[in-house]
Design a protein around this motif. Structure first.
Motif, PDB file in Angstrom:
ATOM      1  N   ILE A  14      48.558 -35.448 -57.249  1.00 56.49           N
ATOM      2  CA  ILE A  14      49.165 -35.077 -58.529  1.00 56.49           C
ATOM      3  C   ILE A  14      50.584 -35.655 -58.617  1.00 56.49           C
ATOM      4  O   ILE A  14      50.982 -36.195 -59.648  1.00 56.49           O
ATOM      5  N   ALA A  15      51.330 -35.571 -57.522  1.00 59.36           N
ATOM      6  CA  ALA A  15      52.688 -36.114 -57.488  1.00 59.36           C
ATOM      7  C   ALA A  15      52.670 -37.621 -57.750  1.00 59.36           C
ATOM      8  O   ALA A  15      53.489 -38.141 -58.510  1.00 59.36           O
ATOM      9  N   ASP A  16      51.732 -38.305 -57.121  1.00 57.94           N
ATOM     10  CA  ASP A  16      51.608 -39.752 -57.302  1.00 57.94           C
ATOM     11  C   ASP A  16      51.302 -40.085 -58.764  1.00 57.94           C
ATOM     12  O   ASP A  16      51.843 -41.037 -59.326  1.00 57.94           O
ATOM     13  N   LEU A  17      50.460 -39.288 -59.385  1.00 59.76           N
ATOM     14  CA  LEU A  17      50.096 -39.497 -60.786  1.00 59.76           C
ATOM     15  C   LEU A  17      51.314 -39.372 -61.703  1.00 59.76           C
ATOM     16  O   LEU A  17      51.480 -40.136 -62.645  1.00 59.76           O
ATOM     17  N   PHE A  18      52.193 -38.416 -61.403  1.00 60.30           N
ATOM     18  CA  PHE A  18      53.353 -38.162 -62.247  1.00 60.30           C
ATOM     19  C   PHE A  18      54.638 -38.821 -61.729  1.00 60.30           C
ATOM     20  O   PHE A  18      55.716 -38.606 -62.285  1.00 60.30           O
ATOM     21  N   ASN A  19      54.511 -39.591 -60.651  1.00 61.95           N
ATOM     22  CA  ASN A  19      55.676 -40.278 -60.054  1.00 61.95           C
ATOM     23  C   ASN A  19      56.800 -39.311 -59.692  1.00 61.95           C
ATOM     24  O   ASN A  19      57.975 -39.535 -60.014  1.00 61.95           O
ATOM     25  N   VAL A  20      56.426 -38.210 -59.040  1.00 58.24           N
ATOM     26  CA  VAL A  20      57.407 -37.241 -58.551  1.00 58.24           C
ATOM     27  C   VAL A  20      57.128 -36.989 -57.077  1.00 58.24           C
ATOM     28  O   VAL A  20      56.109 -37.418 -56.541  1.00 58.24           O
ATOM     29  N   LYS A  21      58.025 -36.268 -56.438  1.00 53.05           N
ATOM     30  CA  LYS A  21      57.816 -35.913 -55.041  1.00 53.05           C
ATOM     31  C   LYS A  21      56.742 -34.833 -54.930  1.00 53.05           C
ATOM     32  O   LYS A  21      56.603 -33.982 -55.813  1.00 53.05           O
ATOM     33  N   LYS A  22      56.021 -34.856 -53.844  1.00 50.25           N
ATOM     34  CA  LYS A  22      54.985 -33.861 -53.576  1.00 50.25           C
ATOM     35  C   LYS A  22      55.575 -32.453 -53.612  1.00 50.25           C
ATOM     36  O   LYS A  22      54.958 -31.510 -54.112  1.00 50.25           O
ATOM     37  N   SER A  23      56.776 -32.301 -53.093  1.00 51.87           N
ATOM     38  CA  SER A  23      57.410 -30.981 -53.042  1.00 51.87           C
ATOM     39  C   SER A  23      57.621 -30.393 -54.443  1.00 51.87           C
ATOM     40  O   SER A  23      57.581 -29.181 -54.620  1.00 51.87           O
ATOM     41  N   LYS A  24      57.804 -31.247 -55.436  1.00 51.40           N
ATOM     42  CA  LYS A  24      57.975 -30.757 -56.809  1.00 51.40           C
ATOM     43  C   LYS A  24      56.669 -30.150 -57.317  1.00 51.40           C
ATOM     44  O   LYS A  24      56.675 -29.102 -57.965  1.00 51.40           O
ATOM     45  N   VAL A  25      55.548 -30.789 -57.023  1.00 52.36           N
ATOM     46  CA  VAL A  25      54.241 -30.264 -57.434  1.00 52.36           C
ATOM     47  C   VAL A  25      53.970 -28.953 -56.711  1.00 52.36           C
ATOM     48  O   VAL A  25      53.534 -27.969 -57.319  1.00 52.36           O
ATOM     49  N   THR A  26      54.245 -28.921 -55.413  1.00 50.77           N
ATOM     50  CA  THR A  26      54.042 -27.700 -54.631  1.00 50.77           C
ATOM     51  C   THR A  26      54.881 -26.564 -55.194  1.00 50.77           C
ATOM     52  O   THR A  26      54.390 -25.430 -55.355  1.00 50.77           O
ATOM     53  N   TYR A  27      56.129 -26.855 -55.526  1.00 58.59           N
ATOM     54  CA  TYR A  27      57.021 -25.854 -56.094  1.00 58.59           C
ATOM     55  C   TYR A  27      56.468 -25.328 -57.426  1.00 58.59           C
ATOM     56  O   TYR A  27      56.421 -24.116 -57.652  1.00 58.59           O
ATOM     57  N   LEU A  28      56.049 -26.225 -58.304  1.00 55.45           N
ATOM     58  CA  LEU A  28      55.506 -25.807 -59.605  1.00 55.45           C
ATOM     59  C   LEU A  28      54.253 -24.952 -59.442  1.00 55.45           C
ATOM     60  O   LEU A  28      54.080 -23.946 -60.127  1.00 55.45           O
ATOM     61  N   ARG A  29      53.380 -25.366 -58.547  1.00 55.50           N
ATOM     62  CA  ARG A  29      52.144 -24.598 -58.305  1.00 55.50           C
ATOM     63  C   ARG A  29      52.465 -23.188 -57.866  1.00 55.50           C
ATOM     64  O   ARG A  29      51.899 -22.218 -58.363  1.00 55.50           O
ATOM     65  N   ARG A  30      53.359 -23.078 -56.891  1.00 56.08           N
ATOM     66  CA  ARG A  30      53.723 -21.752 -56.375  1.00 56.08           C
ATOM     67  C   ARG A  30      54.405 -20.913 -57.443  1.00 56.08           C
ATOM     68  O   ARG A  30      54.151 -19.723 -57.554  1.00 56.08           O
ATOM     69  N   LYS A  31      55.267 -21.539 -58.228  1.00 56.66           N
ATOM     70  CA  LYS A  31      55.959 -20.844 -59.307  1.00 56.66           C
ATOM     71  C   LYS A  31      54.953 -20.307 -60.333  1.00 56.66           C
ATOM     72  O   LYS A  31      55.128 -19.217 -60.877  1.00 56.66           O
ATOM     73  N   MET A  32      53.889 -21.064 -60.575  1.00 59.26           N
ATOM     74  CA  MET A  32      52.867 -20.673 -61.547  1.00 59.26           C
ATOM     75  C   MET A  32      51.764 -19.818 -60.925  1.00 59.26           C
ATOM     76  O   MET A  32      50.831 -19.410 -61.604  1.00 59.26           O
ATOM     77  N   GLY A  33      51.861 -19.566 -59.606  1.00 57.09           N
ATOM     78  CA  GLY A  33      50.863 -18.736 -58.934  1.00 57.09           C
ATOM     79  C   GLY A  33      49.526 -19.421 -58.752  1.00 57.09           C
ATOM     80  O   GLY A  33      48.479 -18.771 -58.696  1.00 57.09           O
ATOM     81  N   ILE A  34      49.551 -20.741 -58.659  1.00 56.87           N
ATOM     82  CA  ILE A  34      48.311 -21.507 -58.524  1.00 56.87           C
ATOM     83  C   ILE A  34      48.089 -21.829 -57.059  1.00 56.87           C
ATOM     84  O   ILE A  34      48.827 -22.600 -56.454  1.00 56.87           O
ATOM     85  N   SER A  35      47.078 -21.197 -56.486  1.00 58.17           N
ATOM     86  CA  SER A  35      46.717 -21.461 -55.094  1.00 58.17           C
ATOM     87  C   SER A  35      45.224 -21.231 -54.939  1.00 58.17           C
ATOM     88  O   SER A  35      44.589 -20.571 -55.761  1.00 58.17           O
ATOM     89  N   ILE A  36      44.668 -21.777 -53.876  1.00 59.28           N
ATOM     90  CA  ILE A  36      43.251 -21.576 -53.587  1.00 59.28           C
ATOM     91  C   ILE A  36      42.993 -20.083 -53.415  1.00 59.28           C
ATOM     92  O   ILE A  36      42.014 -19.545 -53.925  1.00 59.28           O
ATOM     93  N   ARG A  37      43.894 -19.431 -52.714  1.00 59.27           N
ATOM     94  CA  ARG A  37      43.741 -17.994 -52.459  1.00 59.27           C
ATOM     95  C   ARG A  37      43.685 -17.209 -53.768  1.00 59.27           C
ATOM     96  O   ARG A  37      42.807 -16.365 -53.955  1.00 59.27           O
ATOM     97  N   ASN A  38      44.609 -17.487 -54.683  1.00 53.27           N
ATOM     98  CA  ASN A  38      44.606 -16.780 -55.963  1.00 53.27           C
ATOM     99  C   ASN A  38      43.361 -17.106 -56.784  1.00 53.27           C
ATOM    100  O   ASN A  38      42.831 -16.245 -57.486  1.00 53.27           O
ATOM    101  N   ALA A  39      42.891 -18.338 -56.696  1.00 58.98           N
ATOM    102  CA  ALA A  39      41.668 -18.719 -57.420  1.00 58.98           C
ATOM    103  C   ALA A  39      40.469 -17.953 -56.881  1.00 58.98           C
ATOM    104  O   ALA A  39      39.606 -17.507 -57.643  1.00 58.98           O
TER     105      ALA A  39
END
Length: 195
Positions: free
Chosen positions: A41-66
């Motif tokens: 996802i980071a590669d697709l949006f040309n951002v760092k992986k850590s930014k995607v991880t941060y956004l996911r966690r902020k939005m509560g998106i995880s395999i566990r929550n799913a």
């Protein structure tokens, strides 16, 4: 065509994709439903992986929550939920993920990690890399047999090794490593949150 492919085509056509404009539903779809990694996802949006991880966690998106959401949405049909999860997780595309997760659960997060962390240990980082790769590759083979329903080959593997090894070992005792308790607690918390 999935969302990832749609976004990839837009990017290939020169459109600038902005991670800030990605909705939580779309991020959830990419990560959970389409099994795209933070790196992809980071590669697709040309951002760092850590930014995607941060956004996911902020939005509560995880395999566990799913998993929790799926479970709670179908409480009265637990058997059906388990069947659906089995169909979703036990597929060839997930062999790498499964093998690495099980290696961490059954091997890396156990005594070998303590041995490696011990300053007097003779296990180097290179040794650990070799051991991890060996475990992941062997587990990938085992899960390939399971997923592809190659039961005769799986039976041969088990019985061939059982004949040669392990007879003097202690009897296997299932050890969830605390995962069951965490899962049940997550279920309780999610139920309380939704009520």
């Amino acid at each position: 065509m999935g969302l990832f492919e749609v976004l990839t085509k837009k990017k290939d056509n020169g459109e600038e994709l902005k991670i800030e404009e990605l909705s939580s539903d779309d991020l959830r779809k990419l990560y959970i439903e389409e099994n795209k990694t933070d790196f992809m996802i980071a590669d697709l949006f040309n951002v760092k992986k850590s930014k995607v991880t941060y956004l996911r966690r902020k939005m509560g998106i995880s395999i566990r929550n799913a998993m929790i959401d799926d479970y709670l949405a179908n409480q009265t049909e637990a058997a059906e939920v388990n069947r659906l999860v089995k169909e979703k997780i036990l597929v060839e595309d997930n062999i790498d993920m499964i093998s690495k997760a099980i290696t961490h659960f059954a091997f890396r997060n156990g005594p070998v990690e303590d041995m490696h962390a011990d300053p007097d240990s003779q296990l180097s980082d290179s040794d650990m890399k070799t051991l991890n790769k060996y475990m992941v590759n062997r587990l990938a083979y085992v899960f390939t047999l399971i997923i592809e329903n190659r039961r005769m080959e799986f039976d041969y593997l088990i019985k061939n090794l059982d004949f040669w090894a392990g007879h003097n070992w202690d009897k296997a005792e299932p050890d969830d490593g605390g995962i069951r308790e965490e899962f049940e607690e997550a279920m309780r918390n999610m139920r309380n949150f939704r009520n």
